[in-house]
Design a protein around this motif. Structure first.
Motif, PDB file in Angstrom:
ATOM      1  N   ARG A  43     132.963  27.633  43.835  1.00 45.74           N
ATOM      2  CA  ARG A  43     131.965  28.676  43.628  1.00 45.74           C
ATOM      3  C   ARG A  43     131.501  29.159  45.004  1.00 45.74           C
ATOM      4  NH1 ARG A  43     128.636  29.625  39.181  1.00 45.74           N
ATOM      5  NH2 ARG A  43     129.449  27.741  38.241  1.00 45.74           N
ATOM      6  N   LEU A  67     124.100  36.285  34.195  1.00 43.70           N
ATOM      7  CA  LEU A  67     125.306  35.738  33.555  1.00 43.70           C
ATOM      8  C   LEU A  67     125.117  34.240  33.326  1.00 43.70           C
ATOM      9  CD1 LEU A  67     128.270  37.374  35.532  1.00 43.70           C
ATOM     10  CD2 LEU A  67     127.637  37.799  33.163  1.00 43.70           C
ATOM     11  N   GLU A  70     128.358  29.317  33.409  1.00 33.18           N
ATOM     12  CA  GLU A  70     129.811  29.087  33.352  1.00 33.18           C
ATOM     13  C   GLU A  70     130.596  30.169  34.096  1.00 33.18           C
ATOM     14  OE1 GLU A  70     127.680  26.965  30.436  1.00 33.18           O
ATOM     15  OE2 GLU A  70     127.927  29.127  30.432  1.00 33.18           O
ATOM     16  N   TRP A  71     130.003  31.323  34.321  1.00 31.43           N
ATOM     17  CA  TRP A  71     130.648  32.366  35.136  1.00 31.43           C
ATOM     18  C   TRP A  71     130.549  31.914  36.583  1.00 31.43           C
ATOM     19  CZ3 TRP A  71     132.806  37.137  33.770  1.00 31.43           C
ATOM     20  CH2 TRP A  71     132.746  37.462  32.412  1.00 31.43           C
ATOM     21  N   LYS A  72     131.688  31.819  37.253  1.00 35.78           N
ATOM     22  CA  LYS A  72     131.716  31.283  38.611  1.00 35.78           C
ATOM     23  C   LYS A  72     132.163  32.361  39.604  1.00 35.78           C
ATOM     24  CE  LYS A  72     133.645  27.242  39.049  1.00 35.78           C
ATOM     25  NZ  LYS A  72     134.646  26.165  39.242  1.00 35.78           N
ATOM     26  N   TYR A  90     134.931  36.960  39.945  1.00 36.33           N
ATOM     27  CA  TYR A  90     134.390  35.890  39.103  1.00 36.33           C
ATOM     28  C   TYR A  90     135.490  35.244  38.267  1.00 36.33           C
ATOM     29  CZ  TYR A  90     129.350  36.515  39.583  1.00 36.33           C
ATOM     30  OH  TYR A  90     128.068  36.531  40.061  1.00 36.33           O
ATOM     31  N   GLN A  91     135.314  33.964  38.008  1.00 40.73           N
ATOM     32  CA  GLN A  91     136.112  33.275  36.998  1.00 40.73           C
ATOM     33  C   GLN A  91     135.236  33.193  35.752  1.00 40.73           C
ATOM     34  OE1 GLN A  91     136.999  29.091  37.617  1.00 40.73           O
ATOM     35  NE2 GLN A  91     138.947  29.340  36.567  1.00 40.73           N
ATOM     36  N   ALA A  92     135.721  33.762  34.661  1.00 42.28           N
ATOM     37  CA  ALA A  92     134.987  33.749  33.394  1.00 42.28           C
ATOM     38  C   ALA A  92     135.027  32.343  32.800  1.00 42.28           C
ATOM     39  CB  ALA A  92     135.597  34.771  32.432  1.00 42.28           C
ATOM     40  N   PRO A  93     134.166  32.053  31.839  1.00 39.45           N
ATOM     41  CA  PRO A  93     134.138  30.713  31.248  1.00 39.45           C
ATOM     42  C   PRO A  93     135.480  30.237  30.689  1.00 39.45           C
ATOM     43  CG  PRO A  93     132.195  31.942  30.585  1.00 39.45           C
ATOM     44  CD  PRO A  93     133.084  32.905  31.316  1.00 39.45           C
ATOM     45  N   TYR A  97     139.961  36.118  34.976  1.00 43.30           N
ATOM     46  CA  TYR A  97     139.397  36.673  36.199  1.00 43.30           C
ATOM     47  C   TYR A  97     138.766  38.029  35.913  1.00 43.30           C
ATOM     48  CZ  TYR A  97     139.164  38.574  40.922  1.00 43.30           C
ATOM     49  OH  TYR A  97     138.730  39.124  42.097  1.00 43.30           O
ATOM     50  N   GLN A 163     134.835  40.832  27.725  1.00 43.33           N
ATOM     51  CA  GLN A 163     134.368  40.162  28.942  1.00 43.33           C
ATOM     52  C   GLN A 163     134.024  41.182  30.027  1.00 43.33           C
ATOM     53  OE1 GLN A 163     137.739  37.489  29.452  1.00 43.33           O
ATOM     54  NE2 GLN A 163     136.376  35.743  29.197  1.00 43.33           N
ATOM     55  N   MET A 167     130.301  41.800  31.756  1.00 48.90           N
ATOM     56  CA  MET A 167     130.018  41.916  33.181  1.00 48.90           C
ATOM     57  C   MET A 167     129.271  43.224  33.464  1.00 48.90           C
ATOM     58  SD  MET A 167     130.072  40.802  36.296  1.00 48.90           S
ATOM     59  CE  MET A 167     131.221  39.435  36.420  1.00 48.90           C
TER      60      MET A 167
END
Length: 174
Positions: A43, A67, A70-72, A90-93, A97, A163, A167
């Motif tokens: 992160r 957000l 879990e969104w990283k 971001y990496q979604a849960p 991407y 998703q 965002m």
């Protein structure tokens, strides 16, 4: 016949050496741990870059607020020398991407093409948070694109349109 005995020994020695080598490789393979899970992506803290971009950019710079944890955030960059180019990845849960890209570039099409990895504009639009976003599909990423306030904003990635819309709903400018 004395010469053939030496050839037999050398062939036999080669076969034995090959067998020992294969056996050693098998033992090494068995005892070396194999981690086939996805790598843990670190992160990143993007607050400093966001403040810099908001002070320097010629347009309102967008970043998500609210957000789920879990969104990283995984990548960030601001390039004032490249038409005030802003990027936040971001990496979604679910591991997909999603990125936010903005630019004040005067040639919008090359920026959109790069940000969407070759996606093409569709006739479909999507109303999100009071703004009309245009859908792009067909490239490596799907995308939602908005052109306003002297900038082009692209929310793109491997994630679903839901998703991407999530965002977009989280984006705030200051």
């Amino acid at each position: 016949m004395a010469g053939s005995n030496g050839k037999q020994k050398s062939v036999r020695n080669m076969v034995l050496s090959l067998g020992v080598t294969i056996l050693a490789a098998g033992v090494i393979y068995v005892f070396v741990p194999h981690d086939e899970s996805e790598p843990d992506i670190k992160r990143v803290d993007y607050r400093v870059e966001l403040l810099t971009a908001r002070r320097a950019a010629s347009y309102p710079v967008a970043a998500p607020e609210g957000l789920a944890e879990e969104w990283k955030a995984t990548s960030v960059r601001f390039r004032g020398d490249e038409s005030d180019s802003w990027h936040l990845g971001y990496q979604a849960p679910d591991g997909e991407y999603v990125q936010v890209r903005q630019s004040a570039a005067s040639k919008k099409v090359p920026f959109i093409d790069e940000a969407t990895q070759g996606a093409r504009e569709t006739k479909a639009t999507q109303e999100i948070a009071g703004r009309t976003w245009t859908r792009y599909t067909g490239g490596r990423y799907d995308a939602l694109v908005l052109k306003e306030d002297g900038a082009t904003t692209v929310v793109a990635g491997t994630g679903s349109f839901e998703q991407l819309a999530q965002m977009v709903r989280a984006l705030k400018t200051q």
